[in-house]
Enzyme design. Structure first.
Site, PDB file in Angstrom:
ATOM      1  N   TYR A  22       0.785  -1.234   0.000  1.00 58.13           N
ATOM      2  CA  TYR A  22       0.000   0.000   0.000  1.00 58.13           C
ATOM      3  C   TYR A  22       0.814   1.280   0.000  1.00 58.13           C
ATOM      4  CZ  TYR A  22      -3.797  -3.174   1.034  1.00 58.13           C
ATOM      5  OH  TYR A  22      -4.706  -4.192   0.960  1.00 58.13           O
ATOM      6  N   ASP A  85     -25.908  -4.030  -2.879  1.00 55.03           N
ATOM      7  CA  ASP A  85     -27.327  -3.674  -2.883  1.00 55.03           C
ATOM      8  C   ASP A  85     -27.524  -2.175  -2.692  1.00 55.03           C
ATOM      9  OD1 ASP A  85     -27.952  -6.335  -3.274  1.00 55.03           O
ATOM     10  OD2 ASP A  85     -28.671  -6.675  -1.225  1.00 55.03           O
ATOM     11  N   HIS A  98      -9.076   0.378  -6.325  1.00 52.01           N
ATOM     12  CA  HIS A  98      -8.202  -0.322  -5.372  1.00 52.01           C
ATOM     13  C   HIS A  98      -6.767   0.135  -5.568  1.00 52.01           C
ATOM     14  CE1 HIS A  98     -11.432  -3.008  -4.256  1.00 52.01           C
ATOM     15  NE2 HIS A  98     -11.718  -3.092  -5.531  1.00 52.01           N
TER      16      HIS A  98
END
Length: 143
Positions: A22, A85, A98
């Site tokens: 990261y 959803d 990402h």
């Protein structure tokens, strides 16, 4: 035009956790700085929010007042029907983003519950990821 950046759990720890994946200290500031700088250059109002709680993220999504969403759900990418959803319910166009290339990582990280419903997926560009996702989303929305 207003774009909302939504981050899931542990993304506030970028620059502290797993730096080989990261990035080092300062990466989070670069990531958000590049996002806001890109928004400014495109004349877009931008806001970033993050939460560790899946239900809170869903609530943010369904109550969002924006033209588009850039979302990095973190670990919820691979587990959350709820976020899927909520995004579908909101009818707000979104791009999944990402920092690492999730397709080059562990098998369980290669499945996303969101990507087939997203306008696009930006993955693996480190501190440039959110700005790239924003640019793609803005181009789509301006059509």
């Amino acid at each position: 035009m207003k774009i909302l950046l939504i981050e899931g759990p542990m993304l506030d720890k970028i620059g502290e956790r797993e730096p080989q994946i990261y990035g080092e200290k300062g990466t989070r500031e670069k990531l958000l700085g590049a996002f806001y700088e890109k928004a400014k250059s495109l004349g877009i109002e931008a806001e970033a929010v993050s939460d560790y709680v899946e239900g809170n993220l869903a609530k943010i999504i369904v109550n969002a007042e924006c033209d588009g969403i850039v979302i990095n759900p973190g670990a919820y990418t691979h587990t959350s029907v709820l976020l899927r959803d909520a995004l579908l319910c909101s009818k707000i166009p979104f791009v999944e983003a990402h920092i690492s290339n999730i397709f080059a990582r562990e098998d369980f990280r290669r499945k996303s519950y969101l990507s087939d419903a997203a306008l696009g997926v930006v993955t693996g560009f480190g501190s440039a990821t959110y700005a790239a996702a924003l640019e793609g989303l803005a181009a789509f929305l301006k059509k």
